[in-house]
Design a protein around this motif. Structure first.
Motif, short mmCIF file in Angstrom:
data_model
loop_
_atom_site.label_atom_id
_atom_site.label_comp_id
_atom_site.label_asym_id
_atom_site.label_seq_id
_atom_site.Cartn_x
_atom_site.Cartn_y
_atom_site.Cartn_z
N GLY A 1 6.54 -5.25 13.14
CA GLY A 1 6.91 -4.05 12.33
C GLY A 1 5.83 -3.56 11.65
O GLY A 1 5.94 -2.03 11.15
N LEU A 2 4.81 -4.18 11.37
CA LEU A 2 3.54 -3.46 10.72
C LEU A 2 2.53 -2.91 11.69
O LEU A 2 1.61 -1.91 11.16
CB LEU A 2 3.00 -4.56 9.88
CG LEU A 2 3.45 -5.20 8.52
CD1 LEU A 2 2.70 -6.42 7.90
CD2 LEU A 2 3.75 -3.95 7.69
N LYS A 3 2.53 -3.29 12.88
CA LYS A 3 1.34 -2.85 13.76
C LYS A 3 1.51 -1.22 13.86
O LYS A 3 2.53 -0.53 13.71
CB LYS A 3 1.83 -3.28 15.35
CG LYS A 3 1.28 -4.77 15.15
CD LYS A 3 1.22 -4.96 16.85
CE LYS A 3 0.70 -6.64 16.72
NZ LYS A 3 -0.28 -6.99 17.74
N GLY A 4 0.57 -0.51 14.00
CA GLY A 4 0.14 0.61 13.94
C GLY A 4 0.27 1.46 12.76
O GLY A 4 -0.56 1.09 11.85
N THR A 5 1.42 2.54 12.28
CA THR A 5 1.37 3.15 11.12
C THR A 5 1.19 2.59 10.12
O THR A 5 0.40 2.68 8.87
CB THR A 5 2.16 4.14 11.37
OG1 THR A 5 2.13 5.00 12.55
CG2 THR A 5 2.06 5.06 9.94
N GLY A 6 2.11 1.35 9.93
CA GLY A 6 2.46 0.51 8.68
C GLY A 6 1.16 -0.25 8.41
O GLY A 6 0.52 -0.21 7.26
N LEU A 7 0.48 -0.72 9.19
CA LEU A 7 -0.75 -1.53 8.81
C LEU A 7 -1.73 -0.70 8.51
O LEU A 7 -2.73 -0.83 7.86
CB LEU A 7 -1.32 -2.32 10.15
CG LEU A 7 -2.09 -3.62 9.76
CD1 LEU A 7 -1.45 -4.43 8.74
CD2 LEU A 7 -2.26 -4.35 10.91
N THR A 8 -2.10 0.70 9.19
CA THR A 8 -2.92 1.92 8.79
C THR A 8 -2.71 2.14 7.34
O THR A 8 -3.51 2.21 6.55
CB THR A 8 -2.73 2.87 9.64
OG1 THR A 8 -3.02 2.52 11.00
CG2 THR A 8 -3.64 3.89 9.37
#
Length: 195
Positions: A167-174
């Protein structure tokens, strides 16, 4: 405003970073920061455009807008100056580095509407900076934007391979990374802040 130009330069890079303190210019910042080479190229382009347009718009404001009493048109005039500089830069990059031109794609002409560039011009005008202050403020803001995008690209390259919840990969982690970077730059604010 009586601020030493060198102080203004460092303040606009670190403590008053146009991107991480004011969150101006986030669209291309998030989109391009996936690749370090593209981020570096866009950072250089934004720095160049920001420096040139801040100085050019200082002259335009002092010697055209104020004498003709057309302050109500300043936003449009500032954007026209920015668009002209971006168009020239686009032609230069196309001739010098076609691969960078293709990599930057639509984001190169979109520098024209990058709110960070217009924001620096408006802050310069509202704070009534001198020509030298405007030059250093534009240069520092561009270098700060460049530093922020290159840092984010390097961090994103590292965390792409790191284990993270789906759920955090991509936009969330960015977004989390950008927030942490902004807090880190705020840590410099005890040194000097440009208001």
């Amino acid at each position: 405003m009586k601020i030493d130009p060198i102080t203004l330069l460092f303040a606009s890079i670190f403590t008053s970073n146009i991107l991480l303190a004011n969150f101006l210019g986030m669209c291309s910042y998030i989109s391009i920061s996936k690749d370090l080479k593209s981020s570096n190229g866009l950072g250089m382009a934004v720095t160049f455009v920001m420096t040139i347009t801040t100085v050019a718009n200082w002259f335009v404001y002092r010697y055209i807008i104020i004498p003709l009493k057309i302050e109500y048109l300043r936003y449009i005039i500032f954007i026209v100056v920015i668009a002209a500089v971006v168009q020239i830069l686009e032609m230069i990059i196309d001739r010098i580095s076609p691969s960078l031109y293709i990599t930057l794609g639509i984001f190169l002409p979109l520098i024209t509407v990058n709110c960070a560039i217009l924001g620096v011009t408006l802050f310069m005008q509202l704070r009534d900076y001198s020509l030298v202050q405007s030059l250093f403020y534009g240069l520092g803001s561009g270098l700060g934007w460049w530093l922020a995008i290159v840092l984010l690209a390097a961090i994103r390259k590292k965390i792409d391979n790191a284990p993270a919840p789906a759920g955090l990969k991509g936009t969330g982690l960015t977004f989390i990374t950008i927030g942490i970077m902004a807090m880190a730059f705020i840590g410099f604010s005890g040194m000097i802040r440009v208001q």
